[in-house]
Design a protein around this motif. Structure first.
Motif, mmCIF file in Angstrom:
data_model
loop_
_atom_site.group_PDB
_atom_site.id
_atom_site.type_symbol
_atom_site.label_atom_id
_atom_site.label_comp_id
_atom_site.label_asym_id
_atom_site.label_seq_id
_atom_site.Cartn_x
_atom_site.Cartn_y
_atom_site.Cartn_z
ATOM 1 N N UNK A 1 0.831 -1.203 0.000
ATOM 2 C CA UNK A 1 0.000 0.000 0.000
ATOM 3 C C UNK A 1 0.868 1.256 0.000
ATOM 4 N N UNK A 2 0.381 2.304 -0.644
ATOM 5 C CA UNK A 2 1.102 3.577 -0.648
ATOM 6 C C UNK A 2 1.017 4.225 0.720
ATOM 7 N N UNK A 3 2.124 4.856 1.124
ATOM 8 C CA UNK A 3 2.115 5.646 2.352
ATOM 9 C C UNK A 3 1.313 6.921 2.111
ATOM 10 N N UNK A 4 0.954 7.594 3.190
ATOM 11 C CA UNK A 4 0.120 8.785 3.070
ATOM 12 C C UNK A 4 0.793 9.856 2.220
ATOM 13 N N UNK A 5 2.106 10.054 2.406
ATOM 14 C CA UNK A 5 2.804 11.079 1.622
ATOM 15 C C UNK A 5 2.824 10.722 0.140
ATOM 16 N N UNK A 6 2.915 9.423 -0.186
ATOM 17 C CA UNK A 6 2.882 9.006 -1.585
ATOM 18 C C UNK A 6 1.497 9.228 -2.181
ATOM 19 N N UNK A 7 0.449 8.966 -1.387
ATOM 20 C CA UNK A 7 -0.908 9.228 -1.861
ATOM 21 C C UNK A 7 -1.098 10.716 -2.144
ATOM 22 N N UNK A 8 -0.546 11.551 -1.260
ATOM 23 C CA UNK A 8 -0.630 12.997 -1.486
ATOM 24 C C UNK A 8 0.047 13.372 -2.797
ATOM 25 N N UNK A 9 1.193 12.760 -3.060
ATOM 26 C CA UNK A 9 1.934 13.075 -4.279
ATOM 27 C C UNK A 9 1.144 12.700 -5.524
ATOM 28 N N UNK A 10 0.482 11.544 -5.499
ATOM 29 C CA UNK A 10 -0.330 11.114 -6.638
ATOM 30 C C UNK A 10 -1.458 12.115 -6.878
ATOM 31 N N UNK A 11 -2.122 12.489 -5.815
ATOM 32 C CA UNK A 11 -3.242 13.436 -5.948
ATOM 33 C C UNK A 11 -2.757 14.785 -6.479
ATOM 34 N N UNK A 12 -1.657 15.293 -5.939
ATOM 35 C CA UNK A 12 -1.141 16.601 -6.367
ATOM 36 C C UNK A 12 -0.737 16.559 -7.841
#
Length: 755
Positions: free
Chosen positions: A353-364
């Motif tokens: 699973x992606x970490x929270x910071x990686x999820x933020x990066x995908x969204x941004x």
């Protein structure tokens, strides 16, 4: 008197007649020829730079005898001049050598038979008499005289330049730039050489100017010195310089050069007031841009820009601000995505699973038209980029992937499973069409997203080209490690974008790729935090071999590469191991290490072909690096290859780059260097199974944290440092290198309305 007489300055003199031209490079003047000496039997080989050498010409050479490992004894030419022949046979060969357009051996024989020993005197002072020669006539005699005078003009220029200490090779370049007007141009403004002739710097131009009588404090010299100081600062990565620094640097440089004129006492250089006045004149004339609004420190101390740097920085800031401000984008649909659902979709398609910071990066990346993704080794940048691409492609989006170098592009392609190319290829760079990019505002990239990796290597000029081709509406995702070495060219683009505070940035800090038995990633992050790396006996992939001086370090490096690593780790000494050094010079520098490693790993053998180019010898099996982008051959700056075949007779070399064979003619081999060892800067964007890096006290000028960090992060399986703990501690403690004079961050804030 022997064939070679003493010529002074440690040089010997050799006089004789050219019998044949083995090789001649029209662009550089590099020549390999056979010369028949006046006072010795048998022809000898001469090598060096000459202007349009011709068989039959009588020469006076000055240089040194050298012994090439394959081709034997040769005379290496430093200076030369042509001698007018004094015999009938010599005149026949001289005129029939191709020197004079329209005169071949038959016509030359007729002319010399008619005028005898007076032939050259007649051509020079009574050219109309050539019409007396049977078969020449009045029209042809006029053509002969015109060609003769042109050749004499070239000879006069060569003598003029050589008398002022300019080598023949540089003299060839000067003549090709200025033609017959070269001597007049240089007498009027010798500093034009530094501005307009590749390979001639300010120091050479200044030496000639001083010999021509230009005063040490003349306005012409001081203005040229200011431009020189700014160009030198640009070579150090600065886009501008504070006015005070320019004054100080110019005074220092011109003062150091002030005593170069011969037969006179050292002259006082210009004063600070002289340089201040020159700055004002250059600013008023538009040759510099003085910008008080973007100077560091005191508000009254202007930032001094070269005009093209100023206009480029302003344009890049404005285009980036336009990307940020785009109301409608080609990926507008992602703004309505339910991101918790999207993250679950991604997690089902990923081993972890992606970490929270990686999820933020995908969204941004998918919702903001301009974004930066940064982080150190093992923090998941590649995983995050793959997740961005998965979501983009699932919705039918289009994307292009690129990186500054071929090696970085190859790594990006391997990591994502998609095609990636160099930025120059993406932007369709055409050196043959005025060194321009075909992709620009008029012909932008027709794509939903552009992803650029290794952005720490991108300088201001390349970012200018990229932003011209990415129009508002297209998403631009910039990925890189901001703590690595900055670009070789001027600018600190990645750092400036993050520092501006207006570009959406996600910094990944959690380490995901970490083997509990590996020290490489851990030590890279320790170095980045200003902590010494851990070096102990328990490590299986990170080692330090103590050496306090360059000779012992070089011995260690050769032994480690050739014997220890292959024996213990089973790695190939050439293909899997890359030696890095901060410097090019010195016994532990790139040049010396390449020579020693070539001798150890690929020594000469009777069945192994070689090709000599100047002082270098390429050999079948050598590890080589391309150092220029060559779009015709399809090889790019930083690409590594192996020499596979050499044809010494035709002077051809074939090298393999990732299985693709590339052919080089001898005059193209300045694009190729040996790469058993390379500089740490040249390793940027690459990754190697094993890295062996020299780090010594004598490298103190370059011992900086991001240099050591960059070298260590190039290693995938094994990192070996060879040097001293003291040098390592100095590098870790020196974090000042990242400071470059650049106004991009501030200009971007202003352009985005946040200044």
């Amino acid at each position: 008197m022997t064939a070679a007489a003493v010529a002074g300055e440690g040089l010997e003199r050799l006089e004789g007649t050219l019998q044949g031209i083995t090789f001649y490079n029209q662009d550089t003047g590099y020549t390999v020829a056979r010369l028949l000496p006046d006072t010795a039997p048998g022809a000898v080989t001469v090598v060096g730079r000459m202007a349009s050498p011709r068989t039959g010409v009588s020469l006076r050479l000055e240089g040194r005898w050298i012994t090439h490992p394959r081709y034997g004894r040769q005379f290496e030419v430093e200076r030369y001049s042509e001698r007018l022949p004094a015999t009938i046979e010599g005149m026949r060969r001289y005129l029939g050598s191709g020197l004079v357009h329209g005169v071949g051996p038959v016509t030359a024989e007729r002319i010399v038979d008619h005028f005898g020993l007076e032939t050259l005197s007649v051509i020079e002072s009574q050219p109309e008499r050539l019409a007396e020669v049977p078969g020449v006539g009045r029209v042809r005699s006029g053509q002969i005289v015109k060609s003769w005078r042109e050749q004499m003009h070239v000879k006069d220029l060569m003598l003029f330049l050589q008398s002022h200490g300019v080598s023949t090779g540089l003299a060839v370049r000067i003549y090709r730039r200025f033609g017959d007007a070269a001597a007049a141009v240089l007498r009027e403004d010798p500093y034009r050489m530094a501005r307009e002739v590749l390979g001639i710097g300010f120091v050479t131009a200044d030496r000639i100017a001083r010999r021509l009588g230009v005063p040490a404090d003349s306005e012409q010299r001081v203005e040229a010195g200011v431009i020189h100081a700014l160009l030198e600062l640009a070579d150090d990565g600065h886009v501008f310089a504070p006015r005070g620094a320019v004054v100080q640097e110019t005074v220092r440089r011109l003062g150091e050069a002030g005593g170069d004129a011969p037969d006179e006492a050292p002259a006082a250089g210009p004063s600070a007031a002289d340089v201040e006045a020159a700055l004002d004149r250059l600013g008023s004339a538009g040759h510099l841009r003085l910008d008080p609004d973007h100077a560091p420190g005191d508000a009254g101390a202007a930032a001094v820009y070269l005009p093209h740097h100023f206009h480029t920085e302003v344009a890049v800031a404005e285009r980036l601000a336009a990307l940020l401000a785009a109301d409608r984008t080609r990926l507008g649909a992602f703004r309505s995505v339910q991101w918790p659902v999207a993250h679950q979709w991604l997690d089902r398609r990923s081993p972890h699973p992606l970490a929270e910071c990686q999820r933020d990066a995908v969204r941004v990346a998918l919702t903001r038209p301009l974004a930066v993704l940064t982080g150190g080794p093992g923090t998941g940048k590649t995983t995050t980029v793959r997740a961005v691409l998965q979501m983009l492609l699932a919705r039918g989006g289009s994307v292009r992937l690129a990186a500054p170098t071929g090696r970085a592009a190859k790594r990006l392609a391997e990591a994502t499973g998609m095609e990636a190319c160099t930025l120059h290829r993406l932007l369709e760079f055409r050196p043959s069409e005025g060194w321009r990019f075909l992709r620009d505002e008029e012909r932008p990239l027709d794509v939903d997203m552009v992803v650029v990796d290794e952005v720490s290597m991108v300088d201001l000029a390349l970012m200018d080209a990229l932003t011209r081709a990415v129009q508002p509406g297209t998403h631009l995702l910039l990925v890189g490690d901001v703590d690595q070495l900055p670009s070789v060219g001027p600018g600190n683009v990645l750092h400036d974008l993050i520092d501006s505070g207006v570009v959406p940035t996600v910094q990944l800090q959690q380490i995901f790729r970490q083997d509990p038995n590996s020290h490489i990633v851990v030590n890279a992050h320790r170095i980045n935090r200003g902590e010494l790396p851990v070096v102990d006996r328990q490590s299986r992939d990170f080692f330090l071999f103590p050496a306090d001086d360059a000779p012992s370090a070089a011995e260690w490096i050769v032994d480690i590469v050739t014997r220890r690593i292959p024996a213990r780790f089973g790695l190939d000494a050439v293909d899997d191991v890359q030696v890095l050094s901060p410097m090019h010079r010195g016994e532990a520098g790139v040049a010396a290490l390449n020579a020693r490693l070539q001798e150890a790993l690929n020594p000469p053998a009777p069945d192994k072909a070689e090709l000599a180019v100047g002082t270098r010898a390429f050999r079948v099996g050598d590890k080589v690096m391309q150092v220029r982008n060559d779009y015709v051959k399809g090889v790019f700056n930083g690409d590594l290859g192996r020499v596979r075949a050499i044809d010494p007779r035709e002077r051809l070399l074939d090298a393999s780059f990732d299985g693709e064979m590339v052919r080089y003619e001898a005059h193209e081999l300045d694009e190729l260097v040996h790469a058993f060892a390379c500089s740490t800067h040249k390793s940027q964007g690459a990754e190697y199974p094993a890295v062996v890096m020299a780090i010594l006290p004598e490298h103190y000028m370059l011992l900086q944290r991001n240099l050591l960090y960059t070298g260590v992060t190039r290693a995938r399986r094994l990192c070996v440092l060879v040097g001293s703990r003291r040098a390592m501690a100095r590098a870790v403690g020196n974090d000042s290198v990242a400071e470059r004079h650049s106004g991009l961050a501030r200009r971007l804030r202003l352009a985005a309305g946040r200044g």
